[in-house]
Write a protein that holds these residues in place. Sequence first.
Motif, PDB file in Angstrom:
ATOM      1  N   SER A 138       0.832  -1.216   0.000  1.00 62.17           N
ATOM      2  CA  SER A 138       0.000   0.000   0.000  1.00 62.17           C
ATOM      3  C   SER A 138       0.860   1.256   0.000  1.00 62.17           C
ATOM      4  O   SER A 138       0.356   2.372   0.020  1.00 62.17           O
ATOM      5  N   ASN A 139       2.179   1.052  -0.016  1.00 60.17           N
ATOM      6  CA  ASN A 139       3.085   2.207  -0.009  1.00 60.17           C
ATOM      7  C   ASN A 139       3.334   2.670  -1.435  1.00 60.17           C
ATOM      8  O   ASN A 139       4.427   2.534  -1.985  1.00 60.17           O
ATOM      9  N   PHE A 140       2.295   3.201  -1.999  1.00 57.34           N
ATOM     10  CA  PHE A 140       2.297   3.470  -3.425  1.00 57.34           C
ATOM     11  C   PHE A 140       1.481   4.720  -3.732  1.00 57.34           C
ATOM     12  O   PHE A 140       0.428   4.944  -3.141  1.00 57.34           O
ATOM     13  N   GLU A 141       2.017   5.540  -4.618  1.00 54.79           N
ATOM     14  CA  GLU A 141       1.254   6.700  -5.095  1.00 54.79           C
ATOM     15  C   GLU A 141       1.243   6.656  -6.612  1.00 54.79           C
ATOM     16  O   GLU A 141       2.295   6.596  -7.245  1.00 54.79           O
ATOM     17  N   ASP A 142       0.067   6.678  -7.161  1.00 56.43           N
ATOM     18  CA  ASP A 142      -0.076   6.721  -8.612  1.00 56.43           C
ATOM     19  C   ASP A 142      -0.428   8.151  -9.020  1.00 56.43           C
ATOM     20  O   ASP A 142      -1.543   8.604  -8.810  1.00 56.43           O
ATOM     21  N   VAL A 143       0.551   8.863  -9.555  1.00 56.11           N
ATOM     22  CA  VAL A 143       0.298  10.240  -9.987  1.00 56.11           C
ATOM     23  C   VAL A 143       0.436  10.353 -11.500  1.00 56.11           C
ATOM     24  O   VAL A 143       0.706  11.429 -12.030  1.00 56.11           O
ATOM     25  N   THR A 144       0.254   9.221 -12.158  1.00 53.44           N
ATOM     26  CA  THR A 144       0.439   9.225 -13.617  1.00 53.44           C
ATOM     27  C   THR A 144      -0.602  10.109 -14.305  1.00 53.44           C
ATOM     28  O   THR A 144      -0.414  10.496 -15.447  1.00 53.44           O
ATOM     29  N   GLY A 145      -1.678  10.398 -13.608  1.00 57.71           N
ATOM     30  CA  GLY A 145      -2.714  11.242 -14.204  1.00 57.71           C
ATOM     31  C   GLY A 145      -2.509  12.716 -13.921  1.00 57.71           C
ATOM     32  O   GLY A 145      -3.310  13.547 -14.328  1.00 57.71           O
ATOM     33  N   GLN A 146      -1.461  13.054 -13.202  1.00 57.96           N
ATOM     34  CA  GLN A 146      -1.266  14.469 -12.873  1.00 57.96           C
ATOM     35  C   GLN A 146       0.157  14.904 -13.126  1.00 57.96           C
ATOM     36  O   GLN A 146       0.829  15.422 -12.251  1.00 57.96           O
ATOM     37  N   SER A 147       0.594  14.672 -14.331  1.00 57.03           N
ATOM     38  CA  SER A 147       1.956  15.055 -14.683  1.00 57.03           C
ATOM     39  C   SER A 147       2.112  16.563 -14.653  1.00 57.03           C
ATOM     40  O   SER A 147       1.158  17.287 -14.850  1.00 57.03           O
ATOM     41  N   GLY A 148       3.309  16.962 -14.455  1.00 60.48           N
ATOM     42  CA  GLY A 148       3.592  18.393 -14.533  1.00 60.48           C
ATOM     43  C   GLY A 148       4.688  18.776 -13.576  1.00 60.48           C
ATOM     44  O   GLY A 148       4.873  18.154 -12.548  1.00 60.48           O
ATOM     45  N   LEU A 149       5.410  19.786 -13.942  1.00 63.73           N
ATOM     46  CA  LEU A 149       6.494  20.270 -13.105  1.00 63.73           C
ATOM     47  C   LEU A 149       6.071  21.573 -12.466  1.00 63.73           C
ATOM     48  O   LEU A 149       5.646  22.488 -13.147  1.00 63.73           O
ATOM     49  N   GLY A 150       6.236  21.631 -11.170  1.00 66.09           N
ATOM     50  CA  GLY A 150       5.897  22.874 -10.498  1.00 66.09           C
ATOM     51  C   GLY A 150       7.094  23.764 -10.330  1.00 66.09           C
ATOM     52  O   GLY A 150       7.266  24.366  -9.293  1.00 66.09           O
ATOM     53  N   GLY A 151       7.954  23.809 -11.299  1.00 68.82           N
ATOM     54  CA  GLY A 151       9.166  24.615 -11.195  1.00 68.82           C
ATOM     55  C   GLY A 151      10.250  23.880 -10.453  1.00 68.82           C
ATOM     56  O   GLY A 151      10.125  22.702 -10.174  1.00 68.82           O
TER      57      GLY A 151
ATOM     58  N   SER B 100      -0.517  16.392 -21.134  1.00 66.61           N
ATOM     59  CA  SER B 100      -1.362  15.357 -21.703  1.00 66.61           C
ATOM     60  C   SER B 100      -2.296  14.703 -20.702  1.00 66.61           C
ATOM     61  O   SER B 100      -3.212  14.001 -21.062  1.00 66.61           O
ATOM     62  N   ALA B 101      -2.069  14.919 -19.438  1.00 66.94           N
ATOM     63  CA  ALA B 101      -2.862  14.140 -18.493  1.00 66.94           C
ATOM     64  C   ALA B 101      -3.368  14.994 -17.341  1.00 66.94           C
ATOM     65  O   ALA B 101      -3.069  14.758 -16.187  1.00 66.94           O
ATOM     66  N   SER B 102      -4.099  15.978 -17.653  1.00 64.20           N
ATOM     67  CA  SER B 102      -4.620  16.814 -16.584  1.00 64.20           C
ATOM     68  C   SER B 102      -5.937  16.270 -16.047  1.00 64.20           C
ATOM     69  O   SER B 102      -6.494  16.779 -15.096  1.00 64.20           O
ATOM     70  N   SER B 103      -6.413  15.193 -16.675  1.00 64.19           N
ATOM     71  CA  SER B 103      -7.692  14.622 -16.269  1.00 64.19           C
ATOM     72  C   SER B 103      -7.616  13.981 -14.886  1.00 64.19           C
ATOM     73  O   SER B 103      -8.625  13.789 -14.239  1.00 64.19           O
ATOM     74  N   GLY B 104      -6.403  13.652 -14.460  1.00 67.54           N
ATOM     75  CA  GLY B 104      -6.269  12.994 -13.174  1.00 67.54           C
ATOM     76  C   GLY B 104      -6.474  11.490 -13.248  1.00 67.54           C
ATOM     77  O   GLY B 104      -6.361  10.795 -12.254  1.00 67.54           O
ATOM     78  N   GLN B 105      -6.747  10.998 -14.423  1.00 66.53           N
ATOM     79  CA  GLN B 105      -6.947   9.555 -14.566  1.00 66.53           C
ATOM     80  C   GLN B 105      -5.622   8.830 -14.674  1.00 66.53           C
ATOM     81  O   GLN B 105      -4.730   9.270 -15.381  1.00 66.53           O
TER      82      GLN B 105
END
Length: 294
Positions: free
Chosen positions: A10-23, A78-83
């Motif tokens: 459960s030590n997992f984060e899926d952020v593939t749907g929220q790509s992006g660099l915040g600087g 490409s993936a701002s949908s959060g999916q």
Amino acid sequence: MRLGDERESSNFEDVTGQSGLGGGGFGGGGLGCLLPLIASRFGIGGVIVLVIGYFLLSSLGGLGGGGTSGVAPATQQSASSGQSRLDPNTRHFMLQVLASTEDVWGKLLNGRYTPTTLVAYSEAYQSGCGAAQSAMGPFYCPTDKKIYLDTEFFDELSRRFQAPGDFAQAYVIAHEVGHHVQDLTGTLGQAEQLQAKSSQTQGNEIQVKIELQADCYAGVWAANAKTPEGQPVMEAGDFQEGMRAAEAIGDDTLQRETQGKVVPDSFTHGTSAQRMNALQTGYQSGDPAACKSL
Ligand SMILES: [Zn+2]
């Protein structure tokens, strides 16, 4: 590999749907990443990642053409949908491998093991150590104690490095978990102190030792990994897959491919032979004590 009914971590984060660099980005001020001293002194290549050298060399050398992962992901919104963009089978596999590393290291460290978190991202993401970009390859960030991985890398491993197979992928994860073990046992801190008073060449030598120990730890995990039913996870042919991967991502092999010559002083991960040897030492002994330290 046969992971059987191994649980999913459960030590997992899926952020593939929220790509992006915040600087930000690696190499910036106050960098608190793995071995921050080499990271800040030698630039991004000093950060401990599995195959960072290859991608950097290929992109800096203008030889990176043909890659599908690209090096400018920040512009691809490409993936701002959060999916999630993660393949369910890949996800299941990674989480079983991660759970297995938790089981094994929990035993080997007598309960003194606290798990690392695996962050699956796509193209680019802000890590605790600065900007994670898929072109960097997987890495461990000691600041937030997380592993960052773009699963596109598994395709790279298979296509570009000619190292397909499930254990080749598991080896990548287990190597990064190996850095987390080094973090927990104080080896990383020690390396950092040594590097603070070293020349760049000496600093690279220390880095190579760290990488080879992580390879060895990956082998130790594989040797000890069992299904909940008590069967070894490793099957015939698996170890060879890992050895092919270790060979393909050795510094000398990568440098020869990207620069046409080998520059030993700039090695940061070890030669192909060293990496294969380290993985084998861990696998044959199953004992972390057999893995050479600093
Ligand atoms: Zn590494």
